[in-house]
Every structure is written in C-alpha cells, then in structure tokens.
Design a protein around this motif. Structure first.
Motif, PDB file in Angstrom:
ATOM      1  N   SER A  43       0.844  -1.192   0.000  1.00  0.00           N
ATOM      2  CA  SER A  43       0.000   0.000   0.000  1.00  0.00           C
ATOM      3  C   SER A  43       0.878   1.240   0.000  1.00  0.00           C
ATOM      4  CB  SER A  43      -0.922   0.008   1.231  1.00  0.00           C
ATOM      5  OG  SER A  43      -0.160   0.005   2.417  1.00  0.00           O
ATOM      6  N   ARG A  44       0.363   2.275  -0.622  1.00  0.00           N
ATOM      7  CA  ARG A  44       1.063   3.545  -0.586  1.00  0.00           C
ATOM      8  C   ARG A  44       0.869   4.196   0.780  1.00  0.00           C
ATOM      9  NH1 ARG A  44      -1.200   3.418  -5.889  1.00  0.00           N
ATOM     10  NH2 ARG A  44       0.395   3.536  -7.520  1.00  0.00           N
ATOM     11  N   THR A  45       1.739   5.116   1.078  1.00  0.00           N
ATOM     12  CA  THR A  45       1.638   5.821   2.349  1.00  0.00           C
ATOM     13  C   THR A  45       0.861   7.119   2.151  1.00  0.00           C
ATOM     14  OG1 THR A  45       3.660   7.114   1.999  1.00  0.00           O
ATOM     15  CG2 THR A  45       3.902   4.891   2.956  1.00  0.00           C
ATOM     16  N   PRO A  46       0.334   7.702   3.223  1.00  0.00           N
ATOM     17  CA  PRO A  46      -0.306   9.015   3.094  1.00  0.00           C
ATOM     18  C   PRO A  46       0.607  10.049   2.464  1.00  0.00           C
ATOM     19  CG  PRO A  46      -0.839   8.042   5.215  1.00  0.00           C
ATOM     20  CD  PRO A  46       0.187   7.147   4.585  1.00  0.00           C
ATOM     21  N   ALA A  47       1.917   9.916   2.702  1.00  0.00           N
ATOM     22  CA  ALA A  47       2.856  10.873   2.119  1.00  0.00           C
ATOM     23  C   ALA A  47       2.839  10.827   0.597  1.00  0.00           C
ATOM     24  CB  ALA A  47       4.267  10.599   2.640  1.00  0.00           C
ATOM     25  N   ASP A  48       2.624   9.623   0.027  1.00  0.00           N
ATOM     26  CA  ASP A  48       2.556   9.515  -1.434  1.00  0.00           C
ATOM     27  C   ASP A  48       1.408  10.351  -1.988  1.00  0.00           C
ATOM     28  OD1 ASP A  48       4.716   7.698  -1.719  1.00  0.00           O
ATOM     29  OD2 ASP A  48       3.414   6.030  -1.150  1.00  0.00           O
ATOM     30  N   TYR A  49       0.272  10.325  -1.293  1.00  0.00           N
ATOM     31  CA  TYR A  49      -0.894  11.082  -1.752  1.00  0.00           C
ATOM     32  C   TYR A  49      -0.727  12.575  -1.487  1.00  0.00           C
ATOM     33  CZ  TYR A  49      -3.185   6.669  -2.640  1.00  0.00           C
ATOM     34  OH  TYR A  49      -3.509   5.442  -3.154  1.00  0.00           O
ATOM     35  N   LEU A  50      -0.064  12.919  -0.406  1.00  0.00           N
ATOM     36  CA  LEU A  50       0.191  14.338  -0.137  1.00  0.00           C
ATOM     37  C   LEU A  50       1.113  14.926  -1.198  1.00  0.00           C
ATOM     38  CD1 LEU A  50       0.595  14.339   3.758  1.00  0.00           C
ATOM     39  CD2 LEU A  50      -1.289  15.307   2.412  1.00  0.00           C
ATOM     40  N   ARG A  51       2.094  14.150  -1.645  1.00  0.00           N
ATOM     41  CA  ARG A  51       2.982  14.638  -2.703  1.00  0.00           C
ATOM     42  C   ARG A  51       2.254  14.745  -4.037  1.00  0.00           C
ATOM     43  NH1 ARG A  51       6.847  11.356   0.072  1.00  0.00           N
ATOM     44  NH2 ARG A  51       6.277   9.554  -1.217  1.00  0.00           N
ATOM     45  N   PHE A  52       1.234  13.938  -4.212  1.00  0.00           N
ATOM     46  CA  PHE A  52       0.453  13.951  -5.450  1.00  0.00           C
ATOM     47  C   PHE A  52      -0.396  15.213  -5.567  1.00  0.00           C
ATOM     48  CE2 PHE A  52      -3.244  11.989  -7.910  1.00  0.00           C
ATOM     49  CZ  PHE A  52      -2.562  11.964  -9.115  1.00  0.00           C
ATOM     50  N   LEU A  53      -0.874  15.720  -4.435  1.00  0.00           N
ATOM     51  CA  LEU A  53      -1.810  16.846  -4.427  1.00  0.00           C
ATOM     52  C   LEU A  53      -1.280  18.086  -5.141  1.00  0.00           C
ATOM     53  CD1 LEU A  53      -4.411  18.232  -3.545  1.00  0.00           C
ATOM     54  CD2 LEU A  53      -3.397  18.574  -1.285  1.00  0.00           C
ATOM     55  N   PRO A  54      -0.091  18.633  -4.792  1.00  0.00           N
ATOM     56  CA  PRO A  54       0.358  19.852  -5.488  1.00  0.00           C
ATOM     57  C   PRO A  54       0.580  19.661  -6.976  1.00  0.00           C
ATOM     58  CG  PRO A  54       2.073  18.990  -4.037  1.00  0.00           C
ATOM     59  CD  PRO A  54       0.839  18.234  -3.718  1.00  0.00           C
ATOM     60  N   SER A  55       0.987  18.459  -7.396  1.00  0.00           N
ATOM     61  CA  SER A  55       1.193  18.237  -8.828  1.00  0.00           C
ATOM     62  C   SER A  55      -0.132  18.297  -9.573  1.00  0.00           C
ATOM     63  CB  SER A  55       1.890  16.890  -9.064  1.00  0.00           C
ATOM     64  OG  SER A  55       1.085  15.813  -8.627  1.00  0.00           O
ATOM     65  N   VAL A  56      -1.209  17.813  -8.947  1.00  0.00           N
ATOM     66  CA  VAL A  56      -2.531  17.888  -9.568  1.00  0.00           C
ATOM     67  C   VAL A  56      -2.986  19.343  -9.664  1.00  0.00           C
ATOM     68  CG1 VAL A  56      -4.975  17.298  -9.289  1.00  0.00           C
ATOM     69  CG2 VAL A  56      -3.205  15.578  -8.826  1.00  0.00           C
ATOM     70  N   VAL A  57      -2.817  20.083  -8.605  1.00  0.00           N
ATOM     71  CA  VAL A  57      -3.250  21.486  -8.599  1.00  0.00           C
ATOM     72  C   VAL A  57      -2.499  22.272  -9.662  1.00  0.00           C
ATOM     73  CG1 VAL A  57      -3.346  23.595  -7.229  1.00  0.00           C
ATOM     74  CG2 VAL A  57      -3.954  21.400  -6.184  1.00  0.00           C
ATOM     75  N   ARG A  58      -1.187  22.046  -9.766  1.00  0.00           N
ATOM     76  CA  ARG A  58      -0.401  22.769 -10.781  1.00  0.00           C
ATOM     77  C   ARG A  58      -0.831  22.379 -12.192  1.00  0.00           C
ATOM     78  NH1 ARG A  58       3.920  21.444  -7.326  1.00  0.00           N
ATOM     79  NH2 ARG A  58       4.449  19.704  -8.707  1.00  0.00           N
ATOM     80  N   GLU A  59      -0.959  21.073 -12.435  1.00  0.00           N
ATOM     81  CA  GLU A  59      -1.259  20.601 -13.785  1.00  0.00           C
ATOM     82  C   GLU A  59      -2.661  21.001 -14.229  1.00  0.00           C
ATOM     83  OE1 GLU A  59      -0.581  18.845 -17.446  1.00  0.00           O
ATOM     84  OE2 GLU A  59       0.820  19.357 -15.828  1.00  0.00           O
TER      85      GLU A  59
END
Length: 305
Positions: A43-59
C-alpha cells in the motif's frame, strides 16, 4: 476536448483502452499517477498522496476541460483544484472496501460519478451513471483451445481452471478458489489444474481465456469484473460467486453458474468441466463492447463540459 486523468494505476488496461477509443473520437488525455508502490499486497503511504496533491493542482491550470479521477483515492486531489469540473469513476473496491468512507464523502462534490454496476449505485444511494468497463471484442474472441493451450504450455489431458488474479489480493479469495478446485479434483477422472494468471501482457490474456475450460471467480465483492466480461467474449464458461453485476452478465449464458456457497461452486465447476462445452457468452458480450462504453463516457464528458 482535453482531459486530465488521475489514477492510482497508470497501467490499468481497461482505463487505457477506453482512453485510446476516446482519442479516436477527438478527446486528448494527460495522465497523472500517484507515486509509490501500489501493487497487490502493498500500500502507498499518506505521504505519497500528499505529494500527489500539489502536482494535480499545478497541472490542472494547463487548459484542461475537465478532470477525470479514477478510483476513490484520487477524488480529494481532483476536488482540491477549483478550476475544472470533476468526473469520478469508482472501480468497486473503493466502494466495497476500506476506502469507502473517503469515496462516499467525495461523491456529492463531483459533477458526475460513474460506477460499474447497478449494485454500486444502489449501495451509494445516489444518482450515478452506470458504465461498465467495455471489452475489445476484436482482441477477446473465441479461438481454438488446443492451439491456445499449446501457446501457454498447458497439457491437453487435464482440465484447466483460470483464476486471473494474484493470490495476494484478499478480496479475490484465492483460498476459496483453491478449496473448490481441490474438491472438484476428487470428483472427476481427469486432473483439474488451477492457474493463477496475473501480471502478463494484456494481449496474452485472450490466449489464456481460450486455453482454459472455465473461469473461476470467488471474490468477496466486485463492481463489474472485467475478467467475467472477457470470458464471455471468448465463450469461456464462468463459475462465480454472486458479486457485482455478475448475475446479470451471466443471464442466459450456458453453461455458467452463479453460486452463493462452496457446494454450489463445486457442483457448478464439476458440471461444466464434465460437459466440456464452451458457452454462448459472446452474445451477451456485445452489449459491453469498448466502443459502446466509450460512447457513453463521451456523453458524460460533453454533459459536464
């Protein structure tokens, strides 16, 4: 139309095939996938999803018409950007599994929600669009079984039962499948082999479907399992627990069996293997072609935009 796709699995065959068909209809896609290891048993960690968030907002600021979030765990990231409408596709385990509360919390804020079956829609208790994943009927089609068995290296003097998942995925209940096959092995003359086939190139899956004598699905829960629809397209008989939309997919398909107990699974599999017949499933599979599913998805996109 330009769509930003968010996913936990960029290699999901059904998602990528759908996008390829939609591209032929004028839709272009860019895909962002959550980093980290999300393979079965991990399973991924919560940190993986937290790092995903800013990339989505930027893109999301780069001229997209909408955001399409695949799987409930990507929904919060899709909703965090406030620029574009959001389409959420729920896959099944994100409704019937441990992430259900998160999926359910995000559903009211999405512009459209797509589910795989009527069961999922009823379970969520709200208006959703039911679009099961479509099947490429050119790729999945009946082929001679002896030739297919030769290609995959299976013996002609044995019965072959296909379990197209990794045993590590607990929801698929591999121990039950093994228990059922072991029981059937003691009831008929020819040896019965259970084959777990996973992680292979998707183009090889039709060969395994045509090499097998039956597909065995023992899942505890499902949305609209693609393996059942692929089996239908190859006229491979199916023995399954009563999950997701399997019962409706197998309506009128013979031979096949939907069961609620080990005894029914055992008897259904025994009868199918002894008959040696292929099914008439391809007639039902025409309702769920990849082209039809893509047409309905495009209607959702156009409505949202």
């Amino acid at each position: 139309m330009h769509v930003l796709t968010l996913t936990t699995n960029a290699d999901a065959p059904f998602m990528n095939e759908q996008m390829r068909v939609l591209e032929r209809r004028g839709v272009s896609f860019s895909t962002l996938s959550v980093s980290g290891d999300g393979r079965a048993g991990r399973s991924r960690t919560p940190a993986d999803y937290l790092r995903f968030l800013p990339s989505v907002v930027r893109e999301s600021a780069n001229g997209y018409d909408l955001i399409h979030a695949h799987y409930g765990l990507t929904a919060p990231m899709a909703l965090a950007q406030l620029r574009k409408p959001v389409v959420l596709s729920l896959w099944g385990s994100d409704v019937f599994g441990p992430v259900e509360p998160l999926s359910r919390a995000c559903v009211p804020f999405c512009d459209e929600v797509i589910v795989m079956s009527d069961e999922m829609r009823r379970y969520l208790g709200r208006d959703c669009v039911v679009i099961p994943d479509g099947i490429d009927l050119e790729k999945f089609r009946p082929e001679p079984g002896d030739r297919a068995r030769q290609e995959v290296g299976w013996a002609d003097d044995e019965h072959h039962v296909l379990f197209p998942y990794t045993p590590e995925r607990e929801v698929k209940n591999y121990p039950r499948a093994r228990r059922v096959v072991n029981a059937v092995n003691g009831l008929i003359d020819r040896p019965v082999r259970l084959h777990t086939v996973y992680g292979v190139d998707h183009d090889l899956v039709p060969t395994y479907m045509n090499a097998a004598d039956a597909l065995l699905l023992t899942s505890d829960s499902e949305g609209s399992p693609n393996s059942v629809k692929e089996a239908l397209a190859c006229n491979l008989p199916v023995v399954s627990t009563d999950v997701g939309d399997v019962a409706s997919r197998l309506g009128g398909v013979e031979p096949s069996r939907v069961a609620t107990s080990d005894e029914e699974l055992i008897e259904g599999l025994r009868a199918i293997l002894e008959s040696g017949e292929r099914s008439n499933g391809r007639e039902n599979a025409r309702e769920i072609s990849i082209d039809r599913s893509a047409e309905r998805m495009l209607e959702v996109y156009e409505r949202v935009v």
